[in-house]
Design a protein around this motif. Structure first.
Motif, PDB file in Angstrom:
ATOM      1  N   ASP A  53     -83.512  18.208  33.289  1.00 32.22           N
ATOM      2  CA  ASP A  53     -82.875  16.682  32.938  1.00 32.22           C
ATOM      3  C   ASP A  53     -83.081  16.356  31.462  1.00 32.22           C
ATOM      4  O   ASP A  53     -82.034  15.830  31.107  1.00 32.22           O
ATOM      5  CB  ASP A  53     -83.777  15.679  33.638  1.00 32.22           C
ATOM      6  N   THR A  54     -83.841  16.678  30.664  1.00 33.79           N
ATOM      7  CA  THR A  54     -83.858  16.436  29.240  1.00 33.79           C
ATOM      8  C   THR A  54     -82.967  17.376  28.619  1.00 33.79           C
ATOM      9  O   THR A  54     -81.979  16.997  27.764  1.00 33.79           O
ATOM     10  CB  THR A  54     -85.159  16.873  28.640  1.00 33.79           C
ATOM     11  N   SER A  58     -79.756  15.791  26.465  1.00 33.74           N
ATOM     12  CA  SER A  58     -79.330  16.264  25.185  1.00 33.74           C
ATOM     13  C   SER A  58     -77.719  16.750  25.118  1.00 33.74           C
ATOM     14  O   SER A  58     -77.218  16.497  23.930  1.00 33.74           O
ATOM     15  CB  SER A  58     -80.359  17.383  24.621  1.00 33.74           C
ATOM     16  N   TYR A  65     -83.659  16.153  21.767  1.00 30.64           N
ATOM     17  CA  TYR A  65     -84.687  15.485  22.675  1.00 30.64           C
ATOM     18  C   TYR A  65     -85.915  16.488  22.624  1.00 30.64           C
ATOM     19  O   TYR A  65     -85.772  17.950  22.400  1.00 30.64           O
ATOM     20  CB  TYR A  65     -84.428  15.439  24.140  1.00 30.64           C
ATOM     21  N   VAL A  67     -89.632  17.607  24.624  1.00 32.92           N
ATOM     22  CA  VAL A  67     -90.712  17.506  25.658  1.00 32.92           C
ATOM     23  C   VAL A  67     -92.024  17.861  25.113  1.00 32.92           C
ATOM     24  O   VAL A  67     -92.049  18.923  24.648  1.00 32.92           O
ATOM     25  CB  VAL A  67     -90.362  18.485  26.890  1.00 32.92           C
ATOM     26  N   VAL A  78     -90.910  12.637  27.288  1.00 31.36           N
ATOM     27  CA  VAL A  78     -89.673  13.157  26.944  1.00 31.36           C
ATOM     28  C   VAL A  78     -89.488  12.087  25.818  1.00 31.36           C
ATOM     29  O   VAL A  78     -89.400  10.950  26.041  1.00 31.36           O
ATOM     30  CB  VAL A  78     -88.489  13.092  28.058  1.00 31.36           C
ATOM     31  N   ASP A  80     -86.634  10.925  22.392  1.00 27.65           N
ATOM     32  CA  ASP A  80     -85.369  11.467  21.881  1.00 27.65           C
ATOM     33  C   ASP A  80     -85.605  11.673  20.076  1.00 27.65           C
ATOM     34  O   ASP A  80     -86.577  11.443  19.915  1.00 27.65           O
ATOM     35  CB  ASP A  80     -84.395  10.340  22.079  1.00 27.65           C
ATOM     36  N   ARG A  87     -89.051   9.163  28.957  1.00 27.83           N
ATOM     37  CA  ARG A  87     -89.577   9.465  30.453  1.00 27.83           C
ATOM     38  C   ARG A  87     -90.984  10.107  30.369  1.00 27.83           C
ATOM     39  O   ARG A  87     -91.171  10.864  29.307  1.00 27.83           O
ATOM     40  CB  ARG A  87     -88.629  10.450  31.044  1.00 27.83           C
TER      41      ARG A  87
END
Length: 139
Positions: A53-54, A58, A65, A67, A78, A80, A87
């Motif tokens: 999802d990340t 992006s 982004y 993690v 997560v 930015d 998240r």
């Protein structure tokens, strides 16, 4: 003339109880092992989903982004490019091992480098790879 008795003797009942106890204890151990495996698979799928999802975010938003894993709270975060928390994902059952540094996705959705870390639940471990091509592999 002998009288015929019906029923079981005390020895027969005790042997049966012993056999059932052994079978039950084997079943409980197997169930606990199975439960740990299911929990680990759930953790791996959720973590891989968060990473995917990340990566998608992006690409969609054309920004970097990252993690990050916070060991004290067993949580993935997560963020930015402006370090805003986007998240979180709390690992409910285990922990991440061999976490070296943040997984950084560049604005095109590709990771900055190849990453590898382990998710562990009890004695069971699964490895997550994030390849430079963007593919997430779980073993």
């Amino acid at each position: 003339m002998r009288q015929q008795r019906s029923g079981y003797t005390l020895i027969e009942i005790l042997v049966l109880v012993g056999i059932l106890t052994i079978l039950f204890s084997l079943g409980v151990g197997s169930y606990q092992s199975y439960q740990k495996a299911v929990q680990l698979n759930e953790m791996v799928e959720k973590t891989a989903g968060l990473i995917r999802d990340t990566q998608e975010a992006s690409m969609t938003n054309s920004q970097s982004y990252l993690v990050d894993y916070v060991p004290a709270s067993t949580t993935f975060e997560v963020r930015d490019s402006s370090s805003t928390l986007i998240r979180t994902l709390k690992l409910p059952y285990g922990e991440a091992n061999n976490w070296i540094n943040d997984i950084v996705f560049l604005s095109r959705g590709l990771p900055q480098q190849q990453y590898q870390f382990n998710l562990k639940n009890g004695a069971r471990t699964r490895t997550v790879y994030v390849l430079t091509t963007g593919k997430v592999i779980v073993r």
